[in-house]
Design a protein around this motif. Sequence first.
Motif, PDB file in Angstrom:
ATOM      1  N   VAL A 361       0.863  -1.095   0.114  1.00  8.41           N
ATOM      2  CA  VAL A 361      -0.056  -0.010  -0.069  1.00  8.41           C
ATOM      3  C   VAL A 361       0.859   1.344   0.126  1.00  8.41           C
ATOM      4  O   VAL A 361       1.870   1.253   0.736  1.00  8.41           O
ATOM      5  CB  VAL A 361      -1.053   0.023   1.161  1.00  8.41           C
ATOM      6  N   GLN A 362       0.651   2.189  -1.035  1.00 11.02           N
ATOM      7  CA  GLN A 362       1.414   3.336  -1.061  1.00 11.02           C
ATOM      8  C   GLN A 362       0.463   4.590  -0.907  1.00 11.02           C
ATOM      9  O   GLN A 362      -0.331   4.379  -1.796  1.00 11.02           O
ATOM     10  CB  GLN A 362       2.160   3.262  -2.400  1.00 11.02           C
ATOM     11  N   VAL A 394      -0.203  -7.313  -5.484  1.00  8.29           N
ATOM     12  CA  VAL A 394      -1.157  -6.594  -5.357  1.00  8.29           C
ATOM     13  C   VAL A 394      -0.832  -5.077  -4.470  1.00  8.29           C
ATOM     14  O   VAL A 394      -0.298  -5.029  -3.728  1.00  8.29           O
ATOM     15  CB  VAL A 394      -2.202  -7.181  -4.058  1.00  8.29           C
ATOM     16  N   VAL A 395      -0.898  -4.307  -5.422  1.00  6.94           N
ATOM     17  CA  VAL A 395      -0.244  -2.672  -5.396  1.00  6.94           C
ATOM     18  C   VAL A 395      -1.656  -1.781  -5.110  1.00  6.94           C
ATOM     19  O   VAL A 395      -2.496  -1.790  -6.077  1.00  6.94           O
ATOM     20  CB  VAL A 395       0.324  -2.330  -6.268  1.00  6.94           C
ATOM     21  N   VAL A 396      -1.837  -1.205  -3.895  1.00  2.00           N
ATOM     22  CA  VAL A 396      -2.756  -0.548  -3.687  1.00  2.00           C
ATOM     23  C   VAL A 396      -2.366   1.182  -3.548  1.00  2.00           C
ATOM     24  O   VAL A 396      -1.566   1.089  -2.659  1.00  2.00           O
ATOM     25  CB  VAL A 396      -3.810  -0.831  -2.449  1.00  2.00           C
ATOM     26  N   GLN A 397      -2.875   2.030  -4.277  1.00  2.00           N
ATOM     27  CA  GLN A 397      -2.433   3.679  -4.104  1.00  2.00           C
ATOM     28  C   GLN A 397      -3.627   4.135  -3.472  1.00  2.00           C
ATOM     29  O   GLN A 397      -4.747   4.194  -4.096  1.00  2.00           O
ATOM     30  CB  GLN A 397      -1.991   3.987  -5.405  1.00  2.00           C
ATOM     31  N   ASP A 469      -9.070   9.840   0.325  1.00  3.31           N
ATOM     32  CA  ASP A 469     -10.335  10.040  -0.625  1.00  3.31           C
ATOM     33  C   ASP A 469     -10.495   9.364  -1.664  1.00  3.31           C
ATOM     34  O   ASP A 469     -11.275   8.970  -1.989  1.00  3.31           O
ATOM     35  CB  ASP A 469     -10.173  11.599  -1.042  1.00  3.31           C
ATOM     36  N   LYS A 470      -9.177   8.681  -2.099  1.00  3.69           N
ATOM     37  CA  LYS A 470      -9.229   7.905  -3.428  1.00  3.69           C
ATOM     38  C   LYS A 470      -8.528   6.686  -3.330  1.00  3.69           C
ATOM     39  O   LYS A 470      -7.390   6.832  -2.469  1.00  3.69           O
ATOM     40  CB  LYS A 470      -8.819   8.813  -4.669  1.00  3.69           C
ATOM     41  N   CYS A 471      -8.812   5.734  -3.965  1.00  6.28           N
ATOM     42  CA  CYS A 471      -8.185   4.515  -3.996  1.00  6.28           C
ATOM     43  C   CYS A 471      -8.254   3.850  -5.201  1.00  6.28           C
ATOM     44  O   CYS A 471      -9.327   3.514  -5.664  1.00  6.28           O
ATOM     45  CB  CYS A 471      -8.768   3.492  -2.745  1.00  6.28           C
ATOM     46  N   GLN A 472      -7.217   3.486  -5.771  1.00  7.93           N
ATOM     47  CA  GLN A 472      -7.135   2.514  -6.889  1.00  7.93           C
ATOM     48  C   GLN A 472      -6.097   1.247  -6.734  1.00  7.93           C
ATOM     49  O   GLN A 472      -5.281   1.362  -5.837  1.00  7.93           O
ATOM     50  CB  GLN A 472      -6.594   3.199  -8.093  1.00  7.93           C
ATOM     51  N   VAL A 473      -6.313   0.238  -7.450  1.00  9.22           N
ATOM     52  CA  VAL A 473      -5.726  -1.157  -7.197  1.00  9.22           C
ATOM     53  C   VAL A 473      -5.069  -1.470  -8.645  1.00  9.22           C
ATOM     54  O   VAL A 473      -5.800  -1.737  -9.467  1.00  9.22           O
ATOM     55  CB  VAL A 473      -6.696  -2.148  -6.584  1.00  9.22           C
ATOM     56  N   LYS A 474      -3.889  -1.960  -8.417  1.00  8.66           N
ATOM     57  CA  LYS A 474      -3.257  -2.700  -9.618  1.00  8.66           C
ATOM     58  C   LYS A 474      -2.987  -4.040  -9.127  1.00  8.66           C
ATOM     59  O   LYS A 474      -2.191  -4.211  -7.901  1.00  8.66           O
ATOM     60  CB  LYS A 474      -1.814  -1.871 -10.068  1.00  8.66           C
ATOM     61  N   ILE A 475      -3.204  -5.114  -9.927  1.00  7.56           N
ATOM     62  CA  ILE A 475      -2.897  -6.524  -9.693  1.00  7.56           C
ATOM     63  C   ILE A 475      -2.129  -7.054 -10.793  1.00  7.56           C
ATOM     64  O   ILE A 475      -2.388  -7.132 -11.981  1.00  7.56           O
ATOM     65  CB  ILE A 475      -4.533  -7.167  -9.489  1.00  7.56           C
ATOM     66  N   TYR A 476      -0.912  -7.221 -10.482  1.00  7.89           N
ATOM     67  CA  TYR A 476       0.129  -7.804 -11.214  1.00  7.89           C
ATOM     68  C   TYR A 476       0.065  -9.093 -11.453  1.00  7.89           C
ATOM     69  O   TYR A 476       0.642  -9.780 -10.338  1.00  7.89           O
ATOM     70  CB  TYR A 476       1.602  -7.192 -11.171  1.00  7.89           C
TER      71      TYR A 476
END
Length: 737
Positions: A361-362, A394-397, A469-476
């Motif tokens: 998580v970043q 699993v990378v969550v921004q 406020d915002k969250c997006q997820v990238k799954i490699y």
Amino acid sequence: MSRLVAFAAIQGAYNIVSKVEGAFKRAMDKYGPNQPLAFPNTAYYLPVIYSVLGIKVEKLADAEAVLKQCKELLPPHIKGPIHVPYLGHTLDAGMAAILAEEVFEAIRYVEDPDFYLLGEDCDVENGKIWLGAADDTIMRKRGVEFVDGSAPGFAAIVGAAPNPEIAKMIAEDYQKKNLYIFMCANQSGTTFAEQLVEAGVQVGWGTRLVPFGPDISAAVFALGFANRAAMAFGGVKPGDYATVLKYNKDRVFAFVNALGEVNAEWAANAAGAINWGFPTIADTDIPEILPTGICTYEHVVSSVPHDQMTAKSIEVRGLKVAVTEIPIPVSYGPAFEGERVRKDDVYLECGGGKTPCCELVQIADMSEVEDGRVEVIGPDIKDVKPGSRLPLAVVVQVAGRKMQEDYEPILERQIHHLVNYAQGIMHIGQRDIAWYRIGKQAVEKGFTLEHIGKILHAKYHQDFGAIFDKCQVKIYTDEKKVNEMVPLAQKAYKTRDERIEGMTDEGTETYYSCTLCQSFAPTHVCVISPERTGLCGAYNWLDCKASFEINPTGPNQPIQKGDTLDAKLGNWKGVNDFVYKASRQSVSSYNFYSIVYDPMTTCGCCECIAAVLPMCNGVMTVNRDYTGMTPSGMKFTTLAGTIGGGNVTPGFVGHSKYNVTQRKFIAGDGGLKRLVWMPKMFKDEIRERLMKRGEEIGIPNFIDMIATEENGTTEDEIYAFLEKVGHPALTMESILG
């Protein structure tokens, strides 16, 4: 109330007490009065009897006094048209039945020791599903969920549904609402638990579907669980029956579902449950007890349709349940966290040492994050065959005006629980040792890797929306991309660990409270500093800081530590003032760094308990997963039962596993050099950190000087070992002053 209900309950109680008397006499003739009588691995003897009557049943002869009390509780049979106040007689009859049944089940453990399985898991393949009495390890592990609210209550289901499909519907509805389901008693040759197995539903403590036993007498295991919660977490004294019953009514939200024909013995058990404030909701047309009195609302409600059973039960018990729908095609909730996806059921597996895997998580700038966006970069489930393996990152921004780097690990740590809550998905570990298994049934329902991102987006907003406020997820899943992400994630882990490791109590003016466990232990107040994590192991200082930001009125409140009253023992005026108020004026002062002088309060949620060993001039510690004897002469269960009710107990203190290797661990009494014994399993678990701390204190081989059960479980044996290895505790000043 109905005369018929009273008549049936009283008749059922007479039947039960008579049956148990017969079993007791046969057991006395066969085994003799000194035959040990107990439920496995519990410090609470037979817990209902112990909590209500204060009688320690340790051998068969001790049960005679209990059965005598049962007979005295039995009221006169109801005869003729003369009106009497039925409820009082009915309650007495129910209590007599419950107490007698606990004796009956204890005798069963003697006569058929393999009837019940030990532990949390059922052996469905071999047709063994009955788990019997929960031991204290299970009770403390699961009891924490009742403390923190992740398990709002339990449904005790007796009997069986009309068919397995209806049983599955009812069970899954309770699971979605996060309740436990305790099952017993047969109806028409089957049981609710067996119906679930037939419907392909996993049963056991891990899925919150707990098959106690095939007979109505196994209902006593549910009440025993509730009573041990009162003693372990609430500090209720054995024999204080009024407080035990009130505690359960006010704090343990349970109820009975009677499915199928209700006979006299079932009626007696239902009457017994009413003593605890637990109502009965039935699917058949039985006489009702609608006026309020003992229970929060009605006592017995009948003719409830199966599709309304869960809603009506929750209403009658007065239970508050919060359920949030997550946009995924499988059921979702904490009840599915313990579900296992076995090898033959795996569609896709990631990590677990079999493929590269990491979670990160970043924090990110607002302009870099598109809220709700989920990308799968590489193959998804539809692109692979059943039984496949893929690398995974699993990378969550997350972005927000209140978001801070300190919150990254808090959010990241939640991935384990949040993914596990999805039915048919198994998640173990975290960071770069995470392990995912996705079951075939989940894939059949339409689950994809994209849904992992949808879970995290929805739950992060629900649980942590106050800080971002915002969250997006990238799954490699592309192998090249995953191999690029793993070292980046490992670098971030190292930076975070160094950040909390570099903090000291002296350099921090604000500590944090944790009163989460006060729902079960009203006088317990945990205060968390950078160098003393919460005794449950779930909260460190940064976690509490984030928790306060998220919920300013929650259980983690900032405390200005104020004037230092004793730097060596760890005592501050501001902390004492807070503790005095928060403990309801029960605790005026305690020390952070001492086990000997006014140590911190302990509740039943602690991961470990330390105890002074005077002969060894040191301390031992034992983790709650260890079930053997310790050099203190007590097992973990006994230690926890003695000090775990929110008490200050000199010579004993609860703490987390991580706390052992923090620099302030019992620093006021000599620190880590005082540690002389711990279970091998615990020693191996924290081996790397122990070795590092040994080097810091100038004793590189210190880890080898700490005894385990392999070296002994008595003080004499441990002392001999300490002499042999030259343990520093033997040459230190007396720990008792």
